[in-house]
Design a protein around this motif. Structure first.
Motif, mmCIF file in Angstrom:
data_model
loop_
_atom_site.group_PDB
_atom_site.id
_atom_site.type_symbol
_atom_site.label_atom_id
_atom_site.label_comp_id
_atom_site.label_asym_id
_atom_site.label_seq_id
_atom_site.Cartn_x
_atom_site.Cartn_y
_atom_site.Cartn_z
ATOM 1 N N ASN A 188 0.853 -1.193 0.000
ATOM 2 C CA ASN A 188 0.000 0.000 0.000
ATOM 3 C C ASN A 188 0.883 1.236 0.000
ATOM 4 O O ASN A 188 0.889 2.022 0.952
ATOM 5 N N ASN A 189 1.607 1.381 -1.081
ATOM 6 C CA ASN A 189 2.614 2.444 -1.174
ATOM 7 C C ASN A 189 2.312 3.458 -2.263
ATOM 8 O O ASN A 189 3.215 4.148 -2.742
ATOM 9 N N TYR A 190 1.041 3.533 -2.637
ATOM 10 C CA TYR A 190 0.652 4.417 -3.727
ATOM 11 C C TYR A 190 -0.456 5.365 -3.268
ATOM 12 O O TYR A 190 -1.215 5.057 -2.340
ATOM 13 N N ALA A 191 -0.543 6.469 -3.968
ATOM 14 C CA ALA A 191 -1.669 7.383 -3.785
ATOM 15 C C ALA A 191 -1.974 8.017 -5.136
ATOM 16 O O ALA A 191 -1.112 8.070 -6.028
ATOM 17 N N LEU A 192 -3.185 8.500 -5.278
ATOM 18 C CA LEU A 192 -3.574 9.080 -6.560
ATOM 19 C C LEU A 192 -4.647 10.130 -6.366
ATOM 20 O O LEU A 192 -5.262 10.270 -5.296
ATOM 21 N N ARG A 193 -4.915 10.832 -7.428
ATOM 22 C CA ARG A 193 -6.010 11.784 -7.521
ATOM 23 C C ARG A 193 -6.437 11.805 -8.977
ATOM 24 O O ARG A 193 -5.592 11.915 -9.867
ATOM 25 N N THR A 209 -9.807 10.594 -4.578
ATOM 26 C CA THR A 209 -8.496 10.083 -4.163
ATOM 27 C C THR A 209 -8.574 8.624 -3.734
ATOM 28 O O THR A 209 -7.599 8.071 -3.231
ATOM 29 N N LYS A 226 13.652 9.880 -3.803
ATOM 30 C CA LYS A 226 12.433 10.681 -3.673
ATOM 31 C C LYS A 226 11.211 9.875 -4.084
ATOM 32 O O LYS A 226 11.322 8.913 -4.851
ATOM 33 N N GLU A 227 10.050 10.307 -3.593
ATOM 34 C CA GLU A 227 8.819 9.690 -4.065
ATOM 35 C C GLU A 227 8.696 9.925 -5.567
ATOM 36 O O GLU A 227 9.053 10.993 -6.075
ATOM 37 N N LEU A 265 6.693 10.687 -8.871
ATOM 38 C CA LEU A 265 5.483 11.444 -9.169
ATOM 39 C C LEU A 265 5.065 11.199 -10.615
ATOM 40 O O LEU A 265 5.911 11.179 -11.515
ATOM 41 N N LEU A 266 3.753 11.029 -10.810
ATOM 42 C CA LEU A 266 3.238 10.674 -12.130
ATOM 43 C C LEU A 266 2.057 11.556 -12.511
ATOM 44 O O LEU A 266 1.276 11.989 -11.654
ATOM 45 N N VAL A 323 -3.197 12.398 -11.307
ATOM 46 C CA VAL A 323 -1.798 12.324 -10.881
ATOM 47 C C VAL A 323 -1.667 11.180 -9.881
ATOM 48 O O VAL A 323 -2.661 10.696 -9.323
ATOM 49 N N GLY A 324 -0.441 10.766 -9.668
ATOM 50 C CA GLY A 324 -0.224 9.689 -8.713
ATOM 51 C C GLY A 324 1.176 9.766 -8.142
ATOM 52 O O GLY A 324 2.011 10.559 -8.579
ATOM 53 N N LYS A 325 1.390 8.950 -7.125
ATOM 54 C CA LYS A 325 2.753 8.842 -6.618
ATOM 55 C C LYS A 325 2.994 7.429 -6.107
ATOM 56 O O LYS A 325 2.067 6.724 -5.684
ATOM 57 N N ALA A 384 5.302 5.995 -3.227
ATOM 58 C CA ALA A 384 5.951 6.594 -2.067
ATOM 59 C C ALA A 384 7.306 5.967 -1.737
ATOM 60 O O ALA A 384 7.934 6.354 -0.754
#
Lengths: 189, 369
Positions: free
Chosen positions: B81-86, B96, B126-127, B129-130, B152-154, B156
């Motif tokens: 669970n190392n991702y996040a998005l919007r 999100t 660094k994280e 970024l997408l 966008v996403g990242k 982490a």
């Protein structure tokens, strides 16, 4: 014409500006900005050709919100954040015409996957008629950029010395060998 | 002896004369292909591994489907669970929420192909970024507008650079043969002299015209089209056409202006345009300034046997009177419902205004298979 690197700058120390200068003008640029945050509450903006007059306007949308216009500015406002950011912007750069840009930016937010990134879509214009040969990305804190921050610009009007298309076959007369070209690499047949 | 140029893309010369570069001395090329994976059979995962470590990636991803697909992305096969998005679907409010272990969600289940263009920033400590934009065909035919996702996403992770991307389907259906991910890279330290994007056409109008025409080019699977109209008329909605087909209602599209529905400038939604003669690239709001410049940057997936899907971003100056007026932002997607022909020429303008494209307008088409 071909895409070529117009310039790239990576900071070796903290700073307030990322500059790519002395670019051979291209009609189109595509640029990438990697802002590594160092300190302060940082507003990030664009200027071209060291033009500091009120010749810039833009409209940006944060997280899908309604566009917020800014007119008669001294720069194009890219973002405001105290985090790392990544932006890609495409730019029209024709002499005698206003310069137009289309930008997408992602702000990483606080470290960790529990914090969703934010985004900012933006278009901008610069009422500058000369072709752009310098791009400056500025932040409002003197040490806002951390070491390793980068600005890279690609230009569309690179010059080819020889135009050889993928799939070309080259007959070598002195060795009696044949080669085929793919992705700029000749492989013997 | 000098190189002899023969018919059929053939050359003849000595070892010393064999061209080592297509660029002028000292030049460095643009985006280069780092790798690609094309599914040869039905599956749910397209993995591209062993990527060279580059500061920036550009990702082209085309997904063909059977039944419902919902595609997401993953880096370095990290299932944590190392991702996040919007992301936003069709201009609606951002969300999100995300499936655990993935980022860059295309937002919905569809029984249709989709096309994604993404960029990533890749620095080991660094994280990551997408940024991505996705067009989904939706129901086939020009009577149904495509869907539009932007987000966008990242990832982490801060321990390693990206060396693998996965496109994964977690819909009930599957990805099918021909689905593909292509990863391009660029690094500030690069010295390569090649380019993924080849120039297919570059045309400048010497006088005002109803449309600008790229002329015929060799079909390529991926197209990057850039257009500038020096004098877009006030209130003018602009369209692109392919292969000189300007009638028949074979296009559909979706448009958004300054983050809102262009028809009322208040709704968080897109405007849908169906059975149009071209794919819309800007949708002016009422009272739209004066004649002005407009710049368009768009990507197209161009498979002859599938509907052609496009992701389109445009900016107009609203007026050429300087910085006292803000420009206008247009987000569009389009599709051409033709499933028999590949695109071999691009036109832009209108079908009725004889001087729609101003003198000095340009069109550039870049492409690659």
């Amino acid at each position: 014409m071909v895409w070529t690197k117009s310039g790239s700058t990576t900071l070796g120390s903290t700073g307030a500006t990322l500059t790519v200068s002395g670019m051979t003008p291209s009609k189109m640029y595509q640029s990438m900005i990697c802002k590594l945050f160092n300190s302060g509450s940082v507003q990030m903006s664009l200027q071209f050709n060291n033009e500091t007059g009120t010749n810039y306007a833009d409209i940006g949308s944060v997280n899908g919100g309604a566009g917020s216009p800014l007119t008669s500015q001294q720069n194009i406002f890219l973002s405001h954040g105290s985090e790392n950011e990544f932006a890609v912007f495409d730019m029209l750069n024709i002499s005698g015409q206003e310069k137009l840009i289309i930008s997408h930016l992602v702000n990483q937010n606080t470290d960790g996957a529990g914090n969703a990134p934010s985004r900012r879509e933006l278009v901008g214009k610069a009422a500058i008629t000369a072709q752009i040969t310098e791009v400056d990305v500025n932040v409002s804190s003197a040490t806002g950029f951390a070491i390793g921050s980068n600005l890279t610009a690609l230009g569309s009007d690179g010059v080819e010395s020889v135009k050889v298309q993928d799939g070309a076959v080259y007959y070598e007369t002195d060795t009696n060998k044949s080669y085929v070209l793919y992705n700029d690499i000749w492989s013997e047949l | 002896m000098t190189i002899e140029w023969l018919a059929g893309n053939r050359l003849r010369g000595t070892t010393a004369e064999r061209p080592a570069s297509v660029l002028a001395a000292g030049s460095v090329g643009g985006w280069v292909e780092l790798g690609r994976t094309t599914l040869g059979s039905t599956g749910d995962d397209i993995a591209i591994t062993g990527l060279a470590n580059k500061r920036y990636y550009m990702i082209l991803n085309y997904n063909l489907n059977t039944y419902y697909i919902n595609t997401v992305m993953r880096c370095n096969a990290d299932t944590g669970n190392n991702y996040a998005l919007r992301s936003s679907l069709d201009g609606a409010a951002d969300t999100t929420s995300q499936p655990v272990g993935y980022t860059l969600n295309d937002s919905e289940n569809y029984q249709s192909p989709n096309f994604r263009v993404a960029y990533a920033s890749n620095l080991s400590g660094k994280e990551k970024l997408l940024i991505h934009n996705v067009v989904t065909e939706n129901a086939s035919g020009a009577g149904t507008a495509p869907r539009r996702t932007e987000g966008v996403g990242k990832w982490a992770d801060t321990s390693e650079p990206i060396d693998e991307f996965n496109v994964f389907n977690y819909g009930a259906g599957s990805l099918i043969s021909g689905s593909e991910i292509v990863v391009l890279g660029f690094d500030p330290d690069d010295t390569h002299t090649s380019n993924f994007w080849e120039e297919l056409a570059s045309v400048e109008l010497t006088s005002a015209s109803m449309r600008i025409d790229s002329g015929t080019f060799t079909a390529k699977k991926y197209l990057w089209i850039q257009i500038y109209n020096t004098a877009k008329p006030s209130g003018g909605n602009t369209y692109v056409y392919y292969n000189n087909v300007t009638s028949g209602g074979t296009h559909s599209g979706r448009s958004n202006t300054n983050g809102r529905n262009p028809t009322n400038q208040s709704s968080l939604s897109d405007y849908e345009l169906t059975s149009s003669n071209g794919s819309i690239i800007n949708h002016d709001v009422s009272g739209s300034g004066t004649a002005t410049g407009m710049f368009t940057n768009m990507f197209v997936i161009n498979n002859a046997s599938n509907e052609k899907l496009s992701i389109i971003k445009s900016v107009s100056g609203w007026t050429n009177a300087g910085a006292g007026v803000a420009p206008v932002m247009f987000d569009c997607v389009g599709k051409w419902s033709n499933t028999t022909d590949a695109i071999t020429s691009v036109q832009c303008g209108s079908t009725s205004v004889s001087t729609y494209m101003g003198a000095g307008s340009i069109i550039k088409v870049w492409g690659h298979d």
